[in-house]
Enzyme design. Sequence first.
Site, mmCIF file in Angstrom:
data_model
loop_
_atom_site.group_PDB
_atom_site.id
_atom_site.type_symbol
_atom_site.label_atom_id
_atom_site.label_comp_id
_atom_site.label_asym_id
_atom_site.label_seq_id
_atom_site.Cartn_x
_atom_site.Cartn_y
_atom_site.Cartn_z
ATOM 1 N N LYS A 35 -18.133 31.062 14.103
ATOM 2 C CA LYS A 35 -18.880 32.213 13.579
ATOM 3 C C LYS A 35 -19.810 32.771 14.669
ATOM 4 O O LYS A 35 -20.044 32.109 15.681
ATOM 5 C CB LYS A 35 -19.667 31.797 12.343
ATOM 6 N N TYR A 257 -46.450 44.133 32.404
ATOM 7 C CA TYR A 257 -47.281 44.681 31.329
ATOM 8 C C TYR A 257 -48.453 43.769 30.979
ATOM 9 O O TYR A 257 -48.297 42.545 30.903
ATOM 10 C CB TYR A 257 -46.444 44.821 30.043
HETATM 11 C C1 PLP Z 1 -22.738 27.005 10.908
HETATM 12 C C2 PLP Z 1 -22.135 26.066 9.951
HETATM 13 C C3 PLP Z 1 -21.593 24.850 10.387
HETATM 14 C C4 PLP Z 1 -21.746 24.333 11.809
HETATM 15 O O1 PLP Z 1 -23.058 23.825 12.002
HETATM 16 P P1 PLP Z 1 -23.503 23.177 13.394
HETATM 17 O O2 PLP Z 1 -24.857 22.686 13.124
HETATM 18 O O3 PLP Z 1 -23.470 24.277 14.401
HETATM 19 O O4 PLP Z 1 -22.529 22.106 13.720
HETATM 20 C C5 PLP Z 1 -20.903 24.080 9.460
HETATM 21 N N1 PLP Z 1 -20.774 24.482 8.171
HETATM 22 C C6 PLP Z 1 -21.316 25.630 7.719
HETATM 23 C C7 PLP Z 1 -21.147 26.007 6.293
HETATM 24 C C8 PLP Z 1 -22.027 26.462 8.577
HETATM 25 O O5 PLP Z 1 -22.570 27.581 8.116
#
Ligand code: PLP
Length: 365
Positions: A35, A257
């Site tokens: 993702k 800045y």
């Molecule tokens: C993002 C996510 C993961 C992976 O989590 P990590 O901590 O990056 O290993 C697994 N399951 C779900 C439902 C997620 O949203």
Amino acid sequence: MNRGPIAEINLSALQHNLKIIKQIAKNRTVIAVVKADAYGHGAVEVSKKLVAEGVSYLAVAFTGEAKMIRDAGIDAKIIVLFDRTNISDYFKYDLIPVIHDKDIALEFSKEASTQGRPVTVHLKIDTGMGRMGFSPERAVADAIEISGMPGIKIEGLMSHFSEADLADKSYAVRQLEIFSRTQKSISEKLGYSLISHMANSAGVLSFGEALLDAVRPGLMLYGYSPFSEQYGLEPVMKVKTNILMLRDLPAEYPVSYGRTFITKRESRIAVIPTGYADGYNRLFSNNAFVLIRGKRAPVAGRVCMDITLADVTDIDGVSEGDEVVFLGRQGEDIITATELAARINTIPYDIITSLGSRARKEYLH
Ligand SMILES: *Cc1c(COP(=O)(O)O)cnc(C)c1O
């Protein structure tokens, strides 16, 4: 566009991290979480590599991400974790929805009859994360009802940990107990077993009982652990650019800045063409280092939108055009996402997605 930094993505490191996951998870099925554009590393290239290394399941957040992966010709199974829209795309691109309630299951069932073919789904149980999923009290009855809906094939059952990254595992243990109990009842009632999965990276690394049938790591793939121990994982992303120009400034001269940095001596300041618009957080102002010629140069003054300044007075032989590393290795030294995250009170996930998503990517095979 010739602006901003380059994210160099080392696909051999990705391969190495996958190997470590498989070892720890004792060769269980890996559902690789890609993702958020593979946590900023580029979902298409990362998915291609993972599939070439034998990964059969990918997971994304939304259908648009899955579409990109399909359009690149990747034919692994794709689980869509969160999307409740674009239902026809699940059929068009052969995607596996995670179902969070009965209403959405009904919509999938209707679409299945419209399309004239079934859809394979995974059900999510909310065991205490409080985000999405069936409440455990209703889950068994709901799962039975959904299994009877025409065109729905339940293949998997999942849940998600809210704090498996803590040393105190008591809440994670409770979540796993709820999940296991629910999973057992559902399987008994259905008369067949479902692929169950719950472990994110923290679960894989620290909670052997939670490995179940499949694991669902994201962060580990990209070379980081949510703990201080790194378990031999190798960071996949390096973010770099080149010095735009050098300034020789007198003592007592303000930099950037708000004059938050005043030179204490005659100083050489490197002007670096990367700023907060490139995902280099403004909170790194006077609060981080970059690597130049293998040495640490402190960020001087405020990070600007497109520019960061660094004090290179103590580094010999610096020239315009020299490589600057914000994240990753240069020479003997390394700046990790874990280090950067600690400096601004966030997590490595935030660092890699911010820097990676905006940079041009170069892949090392
Ligand atoms: C993002 C996510 C993961 C992976 O989590 P990590 O901590 O990056 O290993 C697994 N399951 C779900 C439902 C997620 O949203």
